[in-house]
Design a protein around this motif. Structure first.
Motif, PDB file in Angstrom:
ATOM      1  N   ARG A 195      49.547  14.094  26.267  1.00 50.57           N
ATOM      2  CA  ARG A 195      49.369  12.644  26.277  1.00 50.57           C
ATOM      3  C   ARG A 195      49.241  12.199  27.724  1.00 50.57           C
ATOM      4  NH1 ARG A 195      51.170   8.552  22.579  1.00 50.57           N
ATOM      5  NH2 ARG A 195      50.262   6.573  23.268  1.00 50.57           N
ATOM      6  N   CYS A 196      48.017  11.936  28.178  1.00 49.15           N
ATOM      7  CA  CYS A 196      47.754  11.629  29.576  1.00 49.15           C
ATOM      8  C   CYS A 196      47.725  10.127  29.878  1.00 49.15           C
ATOM      9  CB  CYS A 196      46.425  12.258  30.009  1.00 49.15           C
ATOM     10  SG  CYS A 196      44.992  11.655  29.078  1.00 49.15           S
ATOM     11  N   HIS A 197      47.750   9.316  28.839  1.00 54.69           N
ATOM     12  CA  HIS A 197      47.579   7.875  29.009  1.00 54.69           C
ATOM     13  C   HIS A 197      48.094   7.215  27.737  1.00 54.69           C
ATOM     14  CE1 HIS A 197      45.269   4.059  29.124  1.00 54.69           C
ATOM     15  NE2 HIS A 197      45.229   4.229  30.437  1.00 54.69           N
ATOM     16  N   LYS A 198      48.466   5.938  27.817  1.00 50.66           N
ATOM     17  CA  LYS A 198      48.975   5.264  26.621  1.00 50.66           C
ATOM     18  C   LYS A 198      47.958   5.238  25.495  1.00 50.66           C
ATOM     19  CE  LYS A 198      47.663   0.532  27.963  1.00 50.66           C
ATOM     20  NZ  LYS A 198      48.158  -0.840  28.197  1.00 50.66           N
ATOM     21  N   ILE A 228      43.908   8.954  33.365  1.00 54.52           N
ATOM     22  CA  ILE A 228      45.266   9.501  33.373  1.00 54.52           C
ATOM     23  C   ILE A 228      46.122   8.576  34.225  1.00 54.52           C
ATOM     24  CG2 ILE A 228      44.678  11.089  35.265  1.00 54.52           C
ATOM     25  CD1 ILE A 228      46.851  12.980  34.110  1.00 54.52           C
ATOM     26  N   THR A 229      47.246   8.153  33.724  1.00 55.13           N
ATOM     27  CA  THR A 229      48.104   7.229  34.460  1.00 55.13           C
ATOM     28  C   THR A 229      48.818   7.961  35.588  1.00 55.13           C
ATOM     29  OG1 THR A 229      49.840   7.628  32.801  1.00 55.13           O
ATOM     30  CG2 THR A 229      48.464   5.676  32.504  1.00 55.13           C
ATOM     31  N   ASP A 231      51.798   8.079  36.712  1.00 54.76           N
ATOM     32  CA  ASP A 231      53.081   8.722  36.423  1.00 54.76           C
ATOM     33  C   ASP A 231      52.942   9.968  35.544  1.00 54.76           C
ATOM     34  OD1 ASP A 231      52.288   7.056  34.300  1.00 54.76           O
ATOM     35  OD2 ASP A 231      54.319   6.960  33.519  1.00 54.76           O
ATOM     36  N   LYS A 232      51.725  10.236  35.050  1.00 52.98           N
ATOM     37  CA  LYS A 232      51.483  11.415  34.223  1.00 52.98           C
ATOM     38  C   LYS A 232      50.867  12.574  35.006  1.00 52.98           C
ATOM     39  CE  LYS A 232      52.451   9.827  29.968  1.00 52.98           C
ATOM     40  NZ  LYS A 232      53.327  10.501  28.994  1.00 52.98           N
ATOM     41  N   ALA A 235      53.190  15.615  35.864  1.00 52.81           N
ATOM     42  CA  ALA A 235      53.523  16.328  34.628  1.00 52.81           C
ATOM     43  C   ALA A 235      52.315  17.093  34.103  1.00 52.81           C
ATOM     44  CB  ALA A 235      54.025  15.343  33.578  1.00 52.81           C
ATOM     45  N   PHE A 236      51.119  16.481  34.217  1.00 54.12           N
ATOM     46  CA  PHE A 236      49.910  17.149  33.740  1.00 54.12           C
ATOM     47  C   PHE A 236      49.600  18.403  34.554  1.00 54.12           C
ATOM     48  CE2 PHE A 236      45.322  17.820  34.241  1.00 54.12           C
ATOM     49  CZ  PHE A 236      45.013  18.190  32.936  1.00 54.12           C
ATOM     50  N   TYR A 239      52.039  20.971  33.657  1.00 53.75           N
ATOM     51  CA  TYR A 239      51.710  21.384  32.290  1.00 53.75           C
ATOM     52  C   TYR A 239      50.514  22.328  32.291  1.00 53.75           C
ATOM     53  CZ  TYR A 239      49.309  20.735  27.781  1.00 53.75           C
ATOM     54  OH  TYR A 239      48.632  20.928  26.608  1.00 53.75           O
TER      55      TYR A 239
END
Length: 245
Positions: A195-198, A228-229, A231-232, A235-236, A239
């Motif tokens: 989940r890269c974005h809302k 991609i937000t 704050d992600k 993590a991406f 990941y």
């Protein structure tokens, strides 16, 4: 829309229920209103409703006799019993009724019953989807049917209010009647989905580049650019390293 049938021997009761459904639960489509159980059974077999609002105290046949008209595996709809007599509650529970509404039915009680139905259906669909994940497939609810999609065919998913667009490798897309969060709960069991974005969830197998400009986005092998937000990002990247290992 949730397909429903009303079975009640009183005209006024049927009209009141229909009006209450229209005002309080517009997601329900009342396909028929029947004045006795035999006519209701015919309507059920013909129209295949998901919910049956069933009065208990009727001349000829009680609503509690509905199981007598169907085989063991034929009841694929939920029953919401309606009655003015609360002594029938125990019998309704024995028949595994989803809910029991006491007349005069309030808007709050009806809404609560439908929320229970929707929660039950959501859980059932999620369980089916989780089972299919083990076979590298996902069960996707589309209207009144379920489509099974190979996970490797999914490029990305995009939120569309309470629906989700599923974009496939062949360039086609499917509109599913579930939120992106519902899919996230299932797909995160598979290491390739993130989940890269809302509003977006991607299959990492199709990510070609992470581009820092323009706020940051992921460039896919299929030529789409997915935001991609900030704050992600960390993590991406972590990941992605994990997936490659």
């Amino acid at each position: 829309m949730i397909k429903a049938i009303i079975i009640d021997d009183e005209v006024q009761a049927r009209n009141l229920m229909n009006n209450l459904i229209q005002s309080a639960c517009p997601q329900i489509d009342v396909l028929a209103s029947c004045d006795n159980l035999p006519n209701g059974i015919k309507a059920i077999r013909k129209l295949k409703p998901q919910i049956v609002f069933l009065d208990i105290e009727m001349p000829g046949h009680s609503g509690l006799e509905i199981n007598d008209f169907f085989g063991e595996n034929e009841i694929d709809f939920e029953i919401i019993f309606t009655t003015a007599y609360n002594q029938y509650a125990i019998e309704a529970i024995k028949l595994s009724a989803m809910y029991y509404l006491l007349k005069p039915i309030s808007e709050e009680d009806l809404i609560d019953a439908i929320k229970r139905y929707e929660s039950k259906q959501l859980k059932k669909n999620q369980e089916a989807a989780q089972q299919e994940i083990q076979n590298n497939k996902i069960a996707v609810p589309i209207g009144q049917s379920i489509k099974f999609i190979e996970l490797d065919e999914i490029v990305y998913l995009k939120a569309d209010n309470s629906y989700t667009e599923i974009h496939l490798m062949d360039g086609t897309s499917i509109i599913a009647s579930r939120t992106l969060k519902n899919f996230e709960d299932v797909l995160t069991q598979n290491k390739n989905f993130f989940r890269c974005h809302k509003s977006y969830m991607i299959n990492n197998n199709y990510v070609e580049n992470y581009v820092k400009s323009d706020g940051g986005y992921l460039s896919l092998k299929t030529k789409q650019e997915i935001p991609i937000t900030p704050d992600k990002v960390e993590a991406f990247l972590e990941y992605s390293r994990m997936v490659k290992r």
